[in-house]
Write a protein that holds these residues in place. Structure first.
Motif, PDB file in Angstrom:
ATOM      1  N   MET A   1     -30.293  35.394  -9.942  1.00  0.00           N
ATOM      2  CA  MET A   1     -30.211  36.063  -8.645  1.00  0.00           C
ATOM      3  C   MET A   1     -29.404  37.339  -8.831  1.00  0.00           C
ATOM      4  N   PHE A   2     -29.972  38.461  -8.445  1.00  0.00           N
ATOM      5  CA  PHE A   2     -29.347  39.760  -8.652  1.00  0.00           C
ATOM      6  C   PHE A   2     -28.483  40.137  -7.465  1.00  0.00           C
ATOM      7  N   GLU A   3     -27.225  40.433  -7.694  1.00  0.00           N
ATOM      8  CA  GLU A   3     -26.269  40.899  -6.684  1.00  0.00           C
ATOM      9  C   GLU A   3     -26.101  39.930  -5.518  1.00  0.00           C
ATOM     10  N   ARG A   4     -26.075  38.646  -5.793  1.00  0.00           N
ATOM     11  CA  ARG A   4     -25.856  37.643  -4.751  1.00  0.00           C
ATOM     12  C   ARG A   4     -24.640  36.767  -5.045  1.00  0.00           C
ATOM     13  N   GLU A   5     -23.873  37.132  -6.079  1.00  0.00           N
ATOM     14  CA  GLU A   5     -22.736  36.314  -6.485  1.00  0.00           C
ATOM     15  C   GLU A   5     -21.674  36.216  -5.397  1.00  0.00           C
TER      16      GLU A   5
ATOM     17  N   GLY B   1     -29.453  38.155   7.923  1.00  0.00           N
ATOM     18  CA  GLY B   1     -29.893  39.350   7.225  1.00  0.00           C
ATOM     19  C   GLY B   1     -31.385  39.543   7.347  1.00  0.00           C
ATOM     20  N   ALA B   2     -31.853  40.589   6.736  1.00  0.00           N
ATOM     21  CA  ALA B   2     -33.268  40.938   6.781  1.00  0.00           C
ATOM     22  C   ALA B   2     -34.101  39.893   6.029  1.00  0.00           C
ATOM     23  N   PRO B   3     -35.382  39.788   6.369  1.00  0.00           N
ATOM     24  CA  PRO B   3     -36.246  38.853   5.645  1.00  0.00           C
ATOM     25  C   PRO B   3     -36.348  39.224   4.167  1.00  0.00           C
ATOM     26  N   GLY B   4     -36.450  38.211   3.331  1.00  0.00           N
ATOM     27  CA  GLY B   4     -36.642  38.435   1.912  1.00  0.00           C
ATOM     28  C   GLY B   4     -35.381  38.738   1.131  1.00  0.00           C
ATOM     29  N   THR B   5     -34.215  38.394   1.668  1.00  0.00           N
ATOM     30  CA  THR B   5     -32.960  38.670   0.962  1.00  0.00           C
ATOM     31  C   THR B   5     -32.337  37.412   0.383  1.00  0.00           C
TER      32      THR B   5
ATOM     33  N   ILE C   1     -30.423  30.712  -1.249  1.00  0.00           N
ATOM     34  CA  ILE C   1     -28.991  30.509  -1.442  1.00  0.00           C
ATOM     35  C   ILE C   1     -28.541  29.246  -0.724  1.00  0.00           C
ATOM     36  N   SER C   2     -28.989  29.070   0.488  1.00  0.00           N
ATOM     37  CA  SER C   2     -28.606  27.900   1.267  1.00  0.00           C
ATOM     38  C   SER C   2     -29.070  26.612   0.593  1.00  0.00           C
ATOM     39  N   ARG C   3     -30.279  26.600   0.092  1.00  0.00           N
ATOM     40  CA  ARG C   3     -30.800  25.407  -0.585  1.00  0.00           C
ATOM     41  C   ARG C   3     -30.048  25.145  -1.890  1.00  0.00           C
ATOM     42  N   ARG C   4     -29.729  26.199  -2.628  1.00  0.00           N
ATOM     43  CA  ARG C   4     -28.988  26.022  -3.880  1.00  0.00           C
ATOM     44  C   ARG C   4     -27.581  25.500  -3.621  1.00  0.00           C
TER      45      ARG C   4
END
Length: 86
Positions: free
Chosen positions: A16-20, A40-44, A49-52
């Motif tokens: 995942m890019f820039e989601r740390e 946030g906007a769709p597709g972000t 993240i929530s499932r992980r």
């Protein structure tokens, strides 16, 4: 404990890019026993993240709701009881 949390964040944020930072904040909320609300906007990657995070904590009770501009609080929390508010 700190190292275990760092390892968990590292595993959850893999591929995942820039989601740390978002993942770290959600893990912090989970450790504190609080809920997290991702907006946030769709597709972000909010749902991913929530499932992980839920999988990382091995949560059996997981709640996810797709909201839109017409969503109301009653859809999430049920009808407001004026009697209970008094």
């Amino acid at each position: 404990m700190q190292q275990r949390i760092r390892d968990l964040i590292q595993v959850l944020s893999s591929n995942m890019f820039e989601r740390e930072q978002m993942i770290a904040l959600c893990v912090l909320a989970g450790v504190a026993g609080a809920n997290s609300f991702l907006y946030g906007a769709p597709g972000t990657a909010k749902s991913l993240i929530s499932r992980r995070i839920a999988a990382g904590f091995e949560v059996s009770e997981y709640f996810e709701y797709l909201m839109n501009r017409f969503s109301t609080p009653e859809e999430l929390f049920g009808p407001v009881s004026l009697k209970a508010l008094k």
